[in-house]
Design a protein around this motif. Structure first.
Motif, PDB file in Angstrom:
ATOM      1  N   ASN B  70       0.917  -1.241  -0.131  1.00  0.00           N
ATOM      2  CA  ASN B  70       0.106  -0.057   0.026  1.00  0.00           C
ATOM      3  C   ASN B  70       0.894   1.383   0.060  1.00  0.00           C
ATOM      4  O   ASN B  70       1.512   1.445   1.144  1.00  0.00           O
ATOM      5  N   CYS B  71       0.825   2.025  -0.799  1.00  0.00           N
ATOM      6  CA  CYS B  71       1.731   2.834  -1.242  1.00  0.00           C
ATOM      7  C   CYS B  71       0.782   4.204  -1.730  1.00  0.00           C
ATOM      8  O   CYS B  71       0.299   4.080  -2.681  1.00  0.00           O
ATOM      9  N   THR B  72       1.098   5.448  -1.193  1.00  0.00           N
ATOM     10  CA  THR B  72       0.214   6.448  -1.857  1.00  0.00           C
ATOM     11  C   THR B  72       1.294   7.742  -2.171  1.00  0.00           C
ATOM     12  O   THR B  72       2.017   8.152  -1.362  1.00  0.00           O
ATOM     13  N   LEU B  73       1.071   8.397  -3.117  1.00  0.00           N
ATOM     14  CA  LEU B  73       1.982   9.384  -3.525  1.00  0.00           C
ATOM     15  C   LEU B  73       1.092  10.614  -3.974  1.00  0.00           C
ATOM     16  O   LEU B  73       0.063  10.702  -4.623  1.00  0.00           O
ATOM     17  N   LEU B  74       1.165  11.841  -3.035  1.00  0.00           N
ATOM     18  CA  LEU B  74       0.335  12.857  -3.115  1.00  0.00           C
ATOM     19  C   LEU B  74       0.671  14.097  -3.238  1.00  0.00           C
ATOM     20  O   LEU B  74       1.805  14.505  -2.328  1.00  0.00           O
ATOM     21  N   LEU B  75       0.327  14.885  -3.971  1.00  0.00           N
ATOM     22  CA  LEU B  75       1.024  16.569  -4.291  1.00  0.00           C
ATOM     23  C   LEU B  75      -0.255  17.388  -4.053  1.00  0.00           C
ATOM     24  O   LEU B  75      -1.238  17.290  -4.605  1.00  0.00           O
ATOM     25  N   THR B  76      -0.097  18.118  -2.995  1.00  0.00           N
ATOM     26  CA  THR B  76      -0.903  19.345  -2.423  1.00  0.00           C
ATOM     27  C   THR B  76      -0.650  20.535  -2.843  1.00  0.00           C
ATOM     28  O   THR B  76       0.416  20.972  -2.360  1.00  0.00           O
ATOM     29  N   SER B  77      -1.547  21.283  -3.256  1.00  0.00           N
ATOM     30  CA  SER B  77      -1.068  22.903  -3.377  1.00  0.00           C
ATOM     31  C   SER B  77      -2.285  23.778  -2.965  1.00  0.00           C
ATOM     32  O   SER B  77      -3.259  23.370  -3.168  1.00  0.00           O
ATOM     33  N   VAL B  78      -1.761  24.765  -2.380  1.00  0.00           N
ATOM     34  CA  VAL B  78      -2.773  25.792  -1.643  1.00  0.00           C
ATOM     35  C   VAL B  78      -2.628  27.149  -2.478  1.00  0.00           C
ATOM     36  O   VAL B  78      -1.480  27.485  -2.668  1.00  0.00           O
ATOM     37  N   TYR B  79      -3.689  27.609  -3.156  1.00  0.00           N
ATOM     38  CA  TYR B  79      -3.568  28.871  -3.852  1.00  0.00           C
ATOM     39  C   TYR B  79      -4.199  29.901  -2.990  1.00  0.00           C
ATOM     40  O   TYR B  79      -5.800  29.549  -2.426  1.00  0.00           O
ATOM     41  N   GLY B  80      -3.998  30.984  -2.853  1.00  0.00           N
ATOM     42  CA  GLY B  80      -4.821  31.863  -2.025  1.00  0.00           C
ATOM     43  C   GLY B  80      -4.262  32.465  -0.900  1.00  0.00           C
ATOM     44  O   GLY B  80      -3.117  32.253  -0.474  1.00  0.00           O
ATOM     45  N   PRO B  81      -4.898  33.511  -0.054  1.00  0.00           N
ATOM     46  CA  PRO B  81      -6.291  33.773  -0.270  1.00  0.00           C
ATOM     47  C   PRO B  81      -6.260  34.775  -1.441  1.00  0.00           C
ATOM     48  O   PRO B  81      -5.598  35.666  -1.650  1.00  0.00           O
ATOM     49  N   ARG B  82      -7.364  34.425  -2.342  1.00  0.00           N
ATOM     50  CA  ARG B  82      -7.543  35.316  -3.597  1.00  0.00           C
ATOM     51  C   ARG B  82      -8.945  35.933  -3.216  1.00  0.00           C
ATOM     52  O   ARG B  82      -9.649  35.543  -2.531  1.00  0.00           O
ATOM     53  N   PRO B  83      -9.059  37.180  -3.967  1.00  0.00           N
ATOM     54  CA  PRO B  83     -10.412  37.970  -3.905  1.00  0.00           C
ATOM     55  C   PRO B  83     -11.408  36.923  -4.476  1.00  0.00           C
ATOM     56  O   PRO B  83     -11.400  36.428  -5.485  1.00  0.00           O
ATOM     57  N   SER B  84     -12.637  36.956  -3.535  1.00  0.00           N
ATOM     58  CA  SER B  84     -13.771  36.257  -4.059  1.00  0.00           C
ATOM     59  C   SER B  84     -14.784  37.208  -4.711  1.00  0.00           C
ATOM     60  O   SER B  84     -14.844  38.474  -4.201  1.00  0.00           O
ATOM     61  N   ARG B  85     -15.434  37.083  -5.644  1.00  0.00           N
ATOM     62  CA  ARG B  85     -16.386  37.851  -6.281  1.00  0.00           C
ATOM     63  C   ARG B  85     -17.597  37.601  -5.931  1.00  0.00           C
ATOM     64  O   ARG B  85     -18.029  36.438  -5.170  1.00  0.00           O
ATOM     65  N   GLY B  86     -18.617  38.653  -5.854  1.00  0.00           N
ATOM     66  CA  GLY B  86     -20.100  38.508  -5.655  1.00  0.00           C
ATOM     67  C   GLY B  86     -20.384  38.830  -4.202  1.00  0.00           C
ATOM     68  O   GLY B  86     -19.683  39.988  -3.699  1.00  0.00           O
ATOM     69  N   ALA B  87     -21.046  38.157  -3.548  1.00  0.00           N
ATOM     70  CA  ALA B  87     -21.655  38.741  -2.109  1.00  0.00           C
ATOM     71  C   ALA B  87     -20.564  38.972  -1.205  1.00  0.00           C
ATOM     72  O   ALA B  87     -19.464  38.102  -1.259  1.00  0.00           O
ATOM     73  N   PHE B  88     -20.802  39.914  -0.099  1.00  0.00           N
ATOM     74  CA  PHE B  88     -19.778  40.130   0.879  1.00  0.00           C
ATOM     75  C   PHE B  88     -19.612  38.785   1.781  1.00  0.00           C
ATOM     76  O   PHE B  88     -20.514  38.323   2.034  1.00  0.00           O
ATOM     77  N   ASN B  89     -18.510  38.547   2.069  1.00  0.00           N
ATOM     78  CA  ASN B  89     -18.298  37.282   3.069  1.00  0.00           C
ATOM     79  C   ASN B  89     -17.170  37.710   3.847  1.00  0.00           C
ATOM     80  O   ASN B  89     -16.141  37.982   3.739  1.00  0.00           O
ATOM     81  N   ALA B  90     -17.591  37.641   5.318  1.00  0.00           N
ATOM     82  CA  ALA B  90     -16.673  38.222   6.245  1.00  0.00           C
ATOM     83  C   ALA B  90     -15.668  36.982   6.538  1.00  0.00           C
ATOM     84  O   ALA B  90     -14.625  37.263   7.217  1.00  0.00           O
ATOM     85  N   LYS B  91     -15.900  35.768   5.984  1.00  0.00           N
ATOM     86  CA  LYS B  91     -14.743  34.841   6.369  1.00  0.00           C
ATOM     87  C   LYS B  91     -14.441  34.464   4.909  1.00  0.00           C
ATOM     88  O   LYS B  91     -15.066  34.411   3.785  1.00  0.00           O
ATOM     89  N   ALA B  92     -13.231  33.425   5.184  1.00  0.00           N
ATOM     90  CA  ALA B  92     -12.819  32.986   3.708  1.00  0.00           C
ATOM     91  C   ALA B  92     -13.580  31.995   3.390  1.00  0.00           C
ATOM     92  O   ALA B  92     -14.081  31.259   4.199  1.00  0.00           O
ATOM     93  N   THR B  93     -13.770  31.470   2.177  1.00  0.00           N
ATOM     94  CA  THR B  93     -14.307  30.460   1.708  1.00  0.00           C
ATOM     95  C   THR B  93     -13.259  29.410   1.161  1.00  0.00           C
ATOM     96  O   THR B  93     -12.214  29.497   0.453  1.00  0.00           O
ATOM     97  N   LEU B  94     -13.461  28.013   1.482  1.00  0.00           N
ATOM     98  CA  LEU B  94     -12.479  26.975   1.286  1.00  0.00           C
ATOM     99  C   LEU B  94     -13.236  26.284  -0.049  1.00  0.00           C
ATOM    100  O   LEU B  94     -14.111  25.708   0.036  1.00  0.00           O
ATOM    101  N   SER B  95     -12.294  25.720  -1.000  1.00  0.00           N
ATOM    102  CA  SER B  95     -12.712  24.883  -1.821  1.00  0.00           C
ATOM    103  C   SER B  95     -11.670  23.842  -1.998  1.00  0.00           C
ATOM    104  O   SER B  95     -10.466  24.052  -1.944  1.00  0.00           O
ATOM    105  N   VAL B  96     -11.967  22.431  -2.115  1.00  0.00           N
ATOM    106  CA  VAL B  96     -10.995  21.193  -2.421  1.00  0.00           C
ATOM    107  C   VAL B  96     -11.201  20.731  -3.582  1.00  0.00           C
ATOM    108  O   VAL B  96     -12.401  20.448  -3.786  1.00  0.00           O
TER     109      VAL B  96
END
Lengths: 291, 245
Positions: B70-96
């Protein structure tokens, strides 16, 4: 030993730093209280210790901790203002007791955790942890103008935290960055490329352009598309725009090209005129005080 | 009408295609962060900051303590915080976003489930209040996963994902409330924070082996694995921050 005097190893996210307050030096009649306030890279969390829940500060990023003591504020007490001299003399004895009784010396420390790699750099490119917030000074490029407002995209943020209008009103000379109005020394360039339309955007309303004669502001005579403007964030605004203001002497246009960007760079000769040195043409702008 | 493509940076007209030199055989792997498997731990290789254009990234190679294949190779990259468009959001939104970059073996429905699970965990973990009006994107690239008889083992992949995302966040300098990690026991995964006193995520698959066991026992077993993983990650983080100084 007080927590702020201890030496710490490199901290990792989730590592406990200190409680939110502790008792310091104890003298005959007073008990020093030491408070710790969470700054960048630190969060205040509930922790359970021996059945009690207590608030404690934990690191949220990898890096080294620093404690900065808040400067004591000199706030004159109300008694000093209202009472006249004679009464004061009478009250003196009484007051002395009061001071010793309820003014336990209190010290406040701001606790921050910063990445050692980022801290060493002269220019901080870490835009991620320096999002524009209320009061911060930003550099922005004008993208569109109308008679009501100018739309901008925020390019960079001056790292230095500004005191919130501590006597630096719109008529004051303001805090200026070392190295002149361009503030080149303290800038962080946004890692988001502005060509991709991925920068934070802002609006400068006509009424926020300058502090005086607000009703007669003409955006056309203050900004042109392409100008680089130094502005202050006045609110987080709506979903897509920050609200910015240039109503201060050290805020306004810092870089501009003549003839809507076709000519050369211009220099400010007073707070509402810029001149192109090659041609001698003058254009109206709301300029930032360069020094 | 002349429409120019302003979104991409185009090369000059006389650009030549990129030609690679003959491959030199597998590169020598330097001193790895592998933990010896004698003690019954997973063998884990960690490297941060591989993806240059991201805000933070982590690369993980995990070999299971139980199953040798059992072997797992994984590359993770994080982008942001980038400006989000649309309604005002007091917190960041996360997407995976999860993607298998080599062989696509996992059905799309399961992938979506995994993404929701991971989003839920990290919504509780990232200090979202610090990043108003912005979005943080996490991209997971599964390079390889094998599990002997099975084509893939979703549980070990998810565990690696949780660990990988945490490391990438640390690399990006995005504020997280704790070094979150996950532990696996049979087909159960539990993600913990605060040294195992708080559970931030629980995943259970159909499993006959652990069906008879109580849920608390399962969580305890997961915690053991979690503590090992967390220790490895923290050791790596401390070491890398010392070596960079």
């Amino acid at each position: 030993m007080a927590f702020h005097t201890k030496s710490y190893e490199t901290l990792y996210p989730g590592q406990l730093i200190c409680p939110t307050f502790e008792l310091g030096e104890k003298k005959e009649e007073t008990q020093e209280i030491i408070r710790y306030v969470a700054g960048n890279g630190v969060a205040e969390e509930d922790y359970e210790v021996k059945g009690h829940t207590m608030r404690a500060l934990t690191a949220t990023v990898l890096g080294d901790v620093s404690f900065v003591e808040e400067q004591a504020k000199q706030i004159p007490t109300e008694a000093e203002h209202t009472k006249d001299e004679k009464e004061k003399d009478l009250l003196k004895e009484e007051k002395k007791e009061e001071i010793t009784a309820d003014s336990n010396p209190e010290r406040t420390f701001f606790v921050t955790v910063t990445d050692a790699k980022a801290a060493k750099k002269d220019v901080n490119e870490d835009f991620a942890n320096n999002l524009p917030r209320e009061g911060s000074v930003v550099l922005a490029r004008i993208t569109r103008i109308s008679s009501q407002r100018a739309n901008v995209e925020i390019l960079a943020l001056e790292n230095k935290a500004l005191p919130v209008d501590s006597g630096v009103g719109s008529n004051g000379s303001g805090v200026t960055a070392p190295g002149g109005g361009s503030a080149a020394a303290t800038l962080s360039i946004s890692q988001a490329s502005s060509d991709l339309g991925e920068t934070f955007r802002g609006i400068i309303s006509a009424r926020d352009v300058r502090a005086t004669d607000r009703d007669r502001v003409k955006i056309m005579e203050s900004f042109r598309p392409g100008d680089i403007v130094r502005a202050q964030v006045i609110s987080l605004g709506d979903g897509s725009n920050y609200h910015l203001s240039t109503a201060r002497n050290d805020l306004g246009v810092v870089f501009a090209r003549a003839f809507n960007g076709a000519g050369g760079l211009m220099y400010a000769i007073d707070w509402q005129t810029m001149v192109a040195p090659n041609t001698g043409f003058m254009e109206p702008r709301k300029c930032a005080k360069p020094f | 009408m002349n429409i120019t493509d302003r979104r991409r940076i185009l090369g000059p007209a006389n650009a030549k295609p990129l030609v690679f030199d003959k491959s030199m055989g597998p590169a020598q792997r330097g001193e790895s962060e592998e933990v010896s498997s004698e003690t019954g731990n997973d063998a884990m290789y960690i490297e941060n900051g591989i993806v240059g254009n991201s805000n933070g990234s982590s690369y993980l190679e995990v070999k299971s303590r139980i199953n040798d294949k059992n072997c797992t190779l994984l590359l993770t990259s994080v982008y942001g915080p980038r400006p989000s468009r649309g309604a005002f959001n007091a917190k960041a939104t996360l997407s995976v976003q999860f993607r298998e970059v080599t062989l696509e073996k996992i059905p799309a429905g399961q992938l979506r489930e995994v993404c929701t699970f991971l989003t839920n965990i990290f919504n509780a973990v990232v200090n979202l209040e610090r990043y108003p009006k912005s979005g943080i994107d996490i991209f997971l690239s599964l390079i390889h996963s094998s599990s002997g008889p099975q084509d893939y083992e979703l549980e070990s992949i998810i565990t690696t994902c949780v660990n990988g995302i945490t490391l990438a966040f640390v690399d990006a300098g995005i504020e997280i409330l704790d070094t979150v990690s996950a532990g696996m026991y049979k087909k159960n995964i539990t993600a913990f924070m605060k040294n195992g006193t708080e559970v931030v995520g629980f995943w259970k698959d159909d499993d006959d082996n652990s069906a008879s066991e109580g849920i608390m026992d399962i969580v305890e077993k997961c915690k053991e694995h979690y503590l090992q993983n967390r220790k490895t990650m923290i050791e790596y983080m401390i070491r890398s921050s010392k070596s960079s100084n």
